[in-house]
Design a protein around this motif. Structure first.
Motif, PDB file in Angstrom:
ATOM      1  N   ILE A  44       0.841  -1.204   0.000  1.00 23.23           N
ATOM      2  CA  ILE A  44       0.000   0.000   0.000  1.00 23.23           C
ATOM      3  C   ILE A  44       0.874   1.252   0.000  1.00 23.23           C
ATOM      4  CG2 ILE A  44      -1.849   1.235   1.186  1.00 23.23           C
ATOM      5  CD1 ILE A  44      -2.611  -1.544   0.125  1.00 23.23           C
ATOM      6  N   CYS A  45       0.663   2.079  -1.002  1.00 22.21           N
ATOM      7  CA  CYS A  45       1.389   3.350  -1.110  1.00 22.21           C
ATOM      8  C   CYS A  45       1.215   4.143   0.188  1.00 22.21           C
ATOM      9  CB  CYS A  45       0.832   4.133  -2.291  1.00 22.21           C
ATOM     10  SG  CYS A  45       1.675   5.703  -2.546  1.00 22.21           S
ATOM     11  N   SER A  46       2.284   4.830   0.606  1.00 18.80           N
ATOM     12  CA  SER A  46       2.197   5.598   1.855  1.00 18.80           C
ATOM     13  C   SER A  46       1.437   6.904   1.670  1.00 18.80           C
ATOM     14  CB  SER A  46       3.608   5.882   2.396  1.00 18.80           C
ATOM     15  OG  SER A  46       4.287   6.753   1.523  1.00 18.80           O
ATOM     16  N   HIS A  47       1.080   7.219   0.433  1.00 24.84           N
ATOM     17  CA  HIS A  47       0.355   8.463   0.166  1.00 24.84           C
ATOM     18  C   HIS A  47      -1.161   8.248   0.199  1.00 24.84           C
ATOM     19  CE1 HIS A  47      -1.091  11.682  -2.793  1.00 24.84           C
ATOM     20  NE2 HIS A  47      -0.713  12.323  -1.717  1.00 24.84           N
ATOM     21  N   ALA A  48      -1.634   7.170  -0.385  1.00 26.51           N
ATOM     22  CA  ALA A  48      -3.062   6.858  -0.372  1.00 26.51           C
ATOM     23  C   ALA A  48      -3.211   5.358  -0.554  1.00 26.51           C
ATOM     24  CB  ALA A  48      -3.794   7.629  -1.456  1.00 26.51           C
ATOM     25  N   ASN A  49      -4.431   4.906  -0.518  1.00 29.90           N
ATOM     26  CA  ASN A  49      -4.664   3.468  -0.506  1.00 29.90           C
ATOM     27  C   ASN A  49      -4.605   2.882  -1.917  1.00 29.90           C
ATOM     28  OD1 ASN A  49      -5.289   0.956   0.355  1.00 29.90           O
ATOM     29  ND2 ASN A  49      -7.439   1.378   0.786  1.00 29.90           N
ATOM     30  N   VAL A  50      -3.394   2.774  -2.433  1.00 25.43           N
ATOM     31  CA  VAL A  50      -3.198   2.296  -3.797  1.00 25.43           C
ATOM     32  C   VAL A  50      -2.204   1.136  -3.773  1.00 25.43           C
ATOM     33  CG1 VAL A  50      -2.126   2.931  -5.996  1.00 25.43           C
ATOM     34  CG2 VAL A  50      -3.766   4.447  -4.935  1.00 25.43           C
ATOM     35  N   SER A  51      -2.496   0.138  -4.591  1.00 24.85           N
ATOM     36  CA  SER A  51      -1.660  -1.060  -4.619  1.00 24.85           C
ATOM     37  C   SER A  51      -0.397  -0.813  -5.448  1.00 24.85           C
ATOM     38  CB  SER A  51      -2.488  -2.197  -5.226  1.00 24.85           C
ATOM     39  OG  SER A  51      -1.793  -3.390  -5.165  1.00 24.85           O
ATOM     40  N   GLU A  63       7.048   2.175  -8.838  1.00 27.78           N
ATOM     41  CA  GLU A  63       6.355   3.456  -8.999  1.00 27.78           C
ATOM     42  C   GLU A  63       4.868   3.300  -8.708  1.00 27.78           C
ATOM     43  OE1 GLU A  63       5.657   5.057 -12.996  1.00 27.78           O
ATOM     44  OE2 GLU A  63       6.494   6.936 -12.286  1.00 27.78           O
ATOM     45  N   CYS A  64       4.345   4.215  -7.911  1.00 27.87           N
ATOM     46  CA  CYS A  64       2.900   4.246  -7.674  1.00 27.87           C
ATOM     47  C   CYS A  64       2.233   4.802  -8.921  1.00 27.87           C
ATOM     48  CB  CYS A  64       2.593   5.108  -6.452  1.00 27.87           C
ATOM     49  SG  CYS A  64       0.825   5.262  -6.170  1.00 27.87           S
ATOM     50  N   TRP A  65       1.286   4.048  -9.468  1.00 23.55           N
ATOM     51  CA  TRP A  65       0.688   4.461 -10.748  1.00 23.55           C
ATOM     52  C   TRP A  65      -0.234   5.670 -10.603  1.00 23.55           C
ATOM     53  CZ3 TRP A  65      -4.573   4.312 -10.620  1.00 23.55           C
ATOM     54  CH2 TRP A  65      -5.161   3.468  -9.680  1.00 23.55           C
ATOM     55  N   LEU A  66      -0.684   5.948  -9.364  1.00 22.30           N
ATOM     56  CA  LEU A  66      -1.684   7.017  -9.236  1.00 22.30           C
ATOM     57  C   LEU A  66      -1.076   8.420  -9.351  1.00 22.30           C
ATOM     58  CD1 LEU A  66      -4.651   7.547  -8.962  1.00 22.30           C
ATOM     59  CD2 LEU A  66      -4.406   7.538  -6.490  1.00 22.30           C
ATOM     60  N   HIS A  67      -0.060   8.693  -8.517  1.00 24.32           N
ATOM     61  CA  HIS A  67       0.522  10.049  -8.545  1.00 24.32           C
ATOM     62  C   HIS A  67       2.015  10.040  -8.864  1.00 24.32           C
ATOM     63  CE1 HIS A  67      -2.896  10.506  -5.550  1.00 24.32           C
ATOM     64  NE2 HIS A  67      -3.283  11.164  -6.617  1.00 24.32           N
ATOM     65  N   GLY A  68       2.580   8.863  -9.089  1.00 28.29           N
ATOM     66  CA  GLY A  68       3.934   8.822  -9.622  1.00 28.29           C
ATOM     67  C   GLY A  68       5.085   8.838  -8.641  1.00 28.29           C
ATOM     68  N   SER A  69       4.837   8.744  -7.336  1.00 26.12           N
ATOM     69  CA  SER A  69       5.979   8.605  -6.428  1.00 26.12           C
ATOM     70  C   SER A  69       6.601   7.219  -6.632  1.00 26.12           C
ATOM     71  CB  SER A  69       5.541   8.710  -4.963  1.00 26.12           C
ATOM     72  OG  SER A  69       5.261  10.051  -4.631  1.00 26.12           O
ATOM     73  N   SER A  70       7.934   7.156  -6.572  1.00 25.78           N
ATOM     74  CA  SER A  70       8.617   5.864  -6.648  1.00 25.78           C
ATOM     75  C   SER A  70       9.220   5.546  -5.302  1.00 25.78           C
ATOM     76  CB  SER A  70       9.735   5.915  -7.692  1.00 25.78           C
ATOM     77  OG  SER A  70       9.192   5.937  -8.976  1.00 25.78           O
ATOM     78  N   LEU A  81       7.863  13.562  -4.322  1.00 22.43           N
ATOM     79  CA  LEU A  81       6.483  13.842  -3.929  1.00 22.43           C
ATOM     80  C   LEU A  81       5.517  13.184  -4.910  1.00 22.43           C
ATOM     81  CD1 LEU A  81       6.991  17.591  -3.023  1.00 22.43           C
ATOM     82  CD2 LEU A  81       6.622  15.683  -1.435  1.00 22.43           C
ATOM     83  N   PRO A  82       4.269  12.968  -4.517  1.00 22.98           N
ATOM     84  CA  PRO A  82       3.639  13.481  -3.298  1.00 22.98           C
ATOM     85  C   PRO A  82       3.858  12.627  -2.047  1.00 22.98           C
ATOM     86  CG  PRO A  82       1.993  12.393  -4.630  1.00 22.98           C
ATOM     87  CD  PRO A  82       3.265  12.375  -5.432  1.00 22.98           C
ATOM     88  N   ALA A  83       4.356  11.400  -2.186  1.00 22.81           N
ATOM     89  CA  ALA A  83       4.560  10.585  -0.984  1.00 22.81           C
ATOM     90  C   ALA A  83       5.752  11.131  -0.200  1.00 22.81           C
ATOM     91  CB  ALA A  83       4.804   9.132  -1.367  1.00 22.81           C
TER      92      ALA A  83
HETATM   93  S1  FES Z   1      -1.330   7.237  -4.019  1.00 24.61           S
HETATM   94 FE1  FES Z   1       0.721   6.727  -4.399  1.00 24.61          FE
HETATM   95  S2  FES Z   1       1.656   8.612  -4.839  1.00 24.61           S
HETATM   96 FE2  FES Z   1      -0.400   9.135  -4.424  1.00 24.61          FE
END
Ligand code: FES
Length: 107
Positions: A44-51, A63-70, A81-83
């Motif tokens: 789970i991404c530390s920014h939001a609940n994304v796999s 890389e988180c596909w939602l907002h692009g933090s790696s 950022l954003p994580a």
């Molecule tokens: S949910 Fe992963 S960077 Fe925003």
């Protein structure tokens, strides 16, 4: 302090640079085989609940596909950022064709 390793999957099930999501003791884990090693991070991404296991792997980062933090697969630290918080990383052991991961630390 002792660690309990549980079998996550077979090594042969892991394709290079293709993350695999498993659940171990109720903990969602992204397994990644890359650069000759296997890494395990919390899925789970530390920014939001994304796999994170649905994201891309490059240069030992996922890389988180939602907002692009790696996140660095070795340390869990976000590269940008954003994580801002790291994701937990877990010790991995390979025994034969078994991938073992410790998601718990017992003292
Ligand atoms: S949910 Fe992963 S960077 Fe925003």
């Amino acid at each position: 302090m002792s660690q309990t390793f549980v079998r996550a999957c077979a090594l042969s099930e892991l394709e290079e640079d293709t993350p695999k999501r498993v659940e171990l003791d109720g903990v969602p884990v992204a397994l990644v085989r890359t650069e000759g090693e296997v890494f395990a991070v919390n899925d789970i991404c530390s920014h939001a609940n994304v796999s994170l296991s649905e994201g891309e792997v490059e240069d030992c980062q996922i890389e988180c596909w939602l907002h692009g933090s790696s996140f660095d697969l070795r340390t869990g630290k976000p590269s940008g950022l954003p994580a801002t918080r790291p994701v937990p990383v877990y010790p991995v052991k390979i025994e034969g064709d078994d991938v073992l991961v410790s998601v718990t630390q017992e003292s």
